[in-house]
Structure formats: C-alpha cells, structure tokens
Scaffold this active site. Sequence first.
Site, short mmCIF file in Angstrom:
data_model
loop_
_atom_site.label_atom_id
_atom_site.label_comp_id
_atom_site.label_asym_id
_atom_site.label_seq_id
_atom_site.Cartn_x
_atom_site.Cartn_y
_atom_site.Cartn_z
N HIS A 1 0.81 -1.22 0.00
CA HIS A 1 0.00 0.00 0.00
C HIS A 1 0.85 1.28 0.00
O HIS A 1 0.31 2.38 -0.10
CB HIS A 1 -0.95 0.01 1.20
CG HIS A 1 -2.28 0.63 0.92
ND1 HIS A 1 -2.52 1.42 -0.19
CD2 HIS A 1 -3.45 0.58 1.59
CE1 HIS A 1 -3.77 1.83 -0.18
NE2 HIS A 1 -4.36 1.33 0.89
N ASP B 1 -2.37 1.73 -4.57
CA ASP B 1 -3.58 2.06 -3.83
C ASP B 1 -4.70 1.11 -4.23
O ASP B 1 -4.55 0.24 -5.08
CB ASP B 1 -3.99 3.51 -4.05
CG ASP B 1 -4.17 3.87 -5.52
OD1 ASP B 1 -4.46 2.97 -6.32
OD2 ASP B 1 -4.02 5.06 -5.85
#
Length: 438
Positions: free
Chosen positions: A410, A414
């Site tokens: 992450h 995204d």
Amino acid sequence: MSRIELKMPKMGESISEATILNWLKNVGDSVEEDETILEVATDKVDSEVPSPCNGIISELLFQSNDIVEVGQVIAIIDANDESRSEKDNSKLENKEALNTKPGIVSKSSTKLESKMTSKSDFKIENTGDNDGFLSPLVISIAQKEKLTIEEVQSISGTGDGGRIRKTDIMGYLKNRKYSLPSRPQSVVPKSSYNPPPISYVEGKDRMVEMDRMRTMIADHMVYSKHTSPHVTSYIEVDVTNMVNWRNKAKLEFLEKYGEKLTFTPIFVEAVSKAIQEFPMINVSVDGKKIIVHKDINIGMATALPSGNLIVPVVRNADEKNLLGLAKNVNHLAGSARNNVLKPDEIGGSTFTISNVGTFGSLMGTPIINQPEVAILALGIIKKRPEVITTNNGDEIAIRSMMYLSLSFDHRVVDGFLGGSFLRKIGDELEAFDINREI
C-alpha cells in the site's frame, strides 16, 4: 606435484559472492577429480564444489561461514603428476562444474555448467543506487546493529546491480558516526513485552532445527511484512470456458507439441496481459524511488520435495505465446521437483503468482515476494450452481468458479490500482475464447 588453485566458482550472472557452508575435506586429505570438496551457499541455492584434479589438500584459505567473492582462491591442492595440468585447470574459469541444489544438497545431484544463462537473461531496470534486494545476511546484520531502513537504503552497494553486500554494510558500520533519523514507529518497545513461553515436554515433544532454506524463507517473510503494508483484495471469476477449452485441448496439445497443458501457463498469460495495461504493478521500491521494470518476469511459487517453497521465474512472459509459456512452465516445474533449478532460473522476478488451489485452498492471503509490490493467489476451481444471464433471462447453471486474491504494497499501490489490476486478470480469464486454436 603441481600446486592447483581452487577458486570460488561462478554460479550465475547475478551472483558475486557465496558463503562456505561446510568443508568436506581437511588439509592432508586425498581427493579425486570431481570429488566434492566443500558446500557453498548463495542467496538463491546451495551448491557443491568439486575438485579440479587428483591430489592432496595442502591449504584451506577460508573457514565455514566465511563469505567469499567469486573467483577468489579458497584452497590449494597439490596435484598428482598424472592429474590434469595447470593449463587444463585454467579452463575451469570457463567451465565450472557444480551440483546445483536448492535447500539441502544431495551428493547424487547432476553436474551443471556455470555458463547457464546469457547476460540478457537477467535484466532489471534500475534508476536508483541498488536493485532494492537485501540478502538475509545483510538483513540479519542490519537488525543486529539496529540500523534503520533509511540507513540501509543509503548504503552504496558494490555488488551486481548496486546490490548491498556484507562488506558494504560492515564498511558503513565502521565509519558510522550517528544514525539517520527514522520515521516514528508505532511498535511496542522491546523491553515492555516478553514473548510467551513455549511449553516443551521432554521425551514427548520433539524439536526440529530449521534447515538453511527454511531459515531464509522465514527471514524473507518477516522482512516482507515489516517492509510492506499489506492489503489484500478478492474477486470471484467464472472460468468455465477456460476449463472446458483446456480439458478439450490437453490431449491434442500433448500429441502436437509434446508438452503437458496445465492451467499455469494460462494464468501467466492473463497476468502478463494485465501488467501491460497496469505497468505500475510491475515495480519495486527503493527508498523514495519507484523502479518501473520493463521486463515482465513472472515468478511461480513452487513446492520442493523438501516441503520448502521456491520461486522459479518465467522471463519475458509477455513475449511468449501459450506454447512458449507451457514449455517454460513445465521445464521450471520439473527442475524444481528434481532439485536441479539453476541460480538464474530463480532470480529477477517482477511479479509472483501462488496457486494455493493446488493444495485445496479456496483462497489465500499471500505475502509479497520482496522486492516486488504485489502477489496473486489462485484458489481452487470448484463447480457450483450459479445464476447466469442468458437470452432467456436469468437461469441457474453449473459453472467452474474460482477466487483470486491480490496482496499489494500500500506504499505504492492504492486500492484503485490494485482492484483494477485484479479485475483485469479476472476479465482475461472469464473472456477466454472457447474456440481458441491450439
């Protein structure tokens, strides 16, 4: 007698040093040509180093656990007169015979030449100072010396591709004045928490030492979870057309090409197509830089006979047709089963797939194979009644269904990118042409 220098052999384009695991001969011992003298290990595989001649060991220049650069002299052998000459020995630099074995090395393994791949087989675009990979040894030293991630990444590597070696990190520690500031860590201080004791019943429970490969896997997994904030997304896909086509085509494929047709090359093909549409999945992170890889090298998590896992690599997957992928996948899977994978066949992946359905799992939450930023898990294919839309409206039909799960880093991937990439793979599998030519 002639004095023959035994040098640390080359074990692949990407390998510049190896660790001596164990000397099988001592000073004064007699050796025969091609008899194993020592076992060595790299970040990728363990190997055996044979004697270049008949003779007697006169010197051992390094100890077990020493790290030695490729080409450095590690032992001196007093060769018998009838043994090969100095001139013959010099040829070893071009032809170094090794028993290359992942994990525990078998003495009966097949001799392999070190000229295993060309330089073009190992290409990774790199805009930073190093390729982002840290060996378990470097990680261990960094943890022991309490180095921050920022400090390690600031070290200039002298290995291939700028890779950080033990000598680089030790040189840094020698001249280190103060540590670089690190980001605040929301980790409970070590002194405030003691791990719970493990109950061990003498004579009833048994203790098993991790082998070297299992230890490396453990370190690599812990490092990955420490480095990358993992997020996992899931989708369910209807692979009925793909399953029906493969079942219909596998015998003709085998007769026509002499290759088994498994689902794996189809999965690799779908993933490579999705990466071409979403290239920011095919990246590595180097500090504040994102390295976007041009080559699409798909790793396949594969079980070894020992039970450990290894990741052989299908290189340039986007440049191969289904036949080329099938040949490559079958070769790598067979080499893994027989413990004869070459060092350059298990390095340089840019994305990894793990078929957890092979073991009957419905789905999985795989750990990212560093220095990649995403990994795909493929669940078991099961027939289920599903509601489908036809020209006659909604109907219930028996369909082959499977779950796909994508774990991603992450920091740089995204939810939109991860979800879109995963959906693209699913679309490729669901849209499989039932009338595809073999």
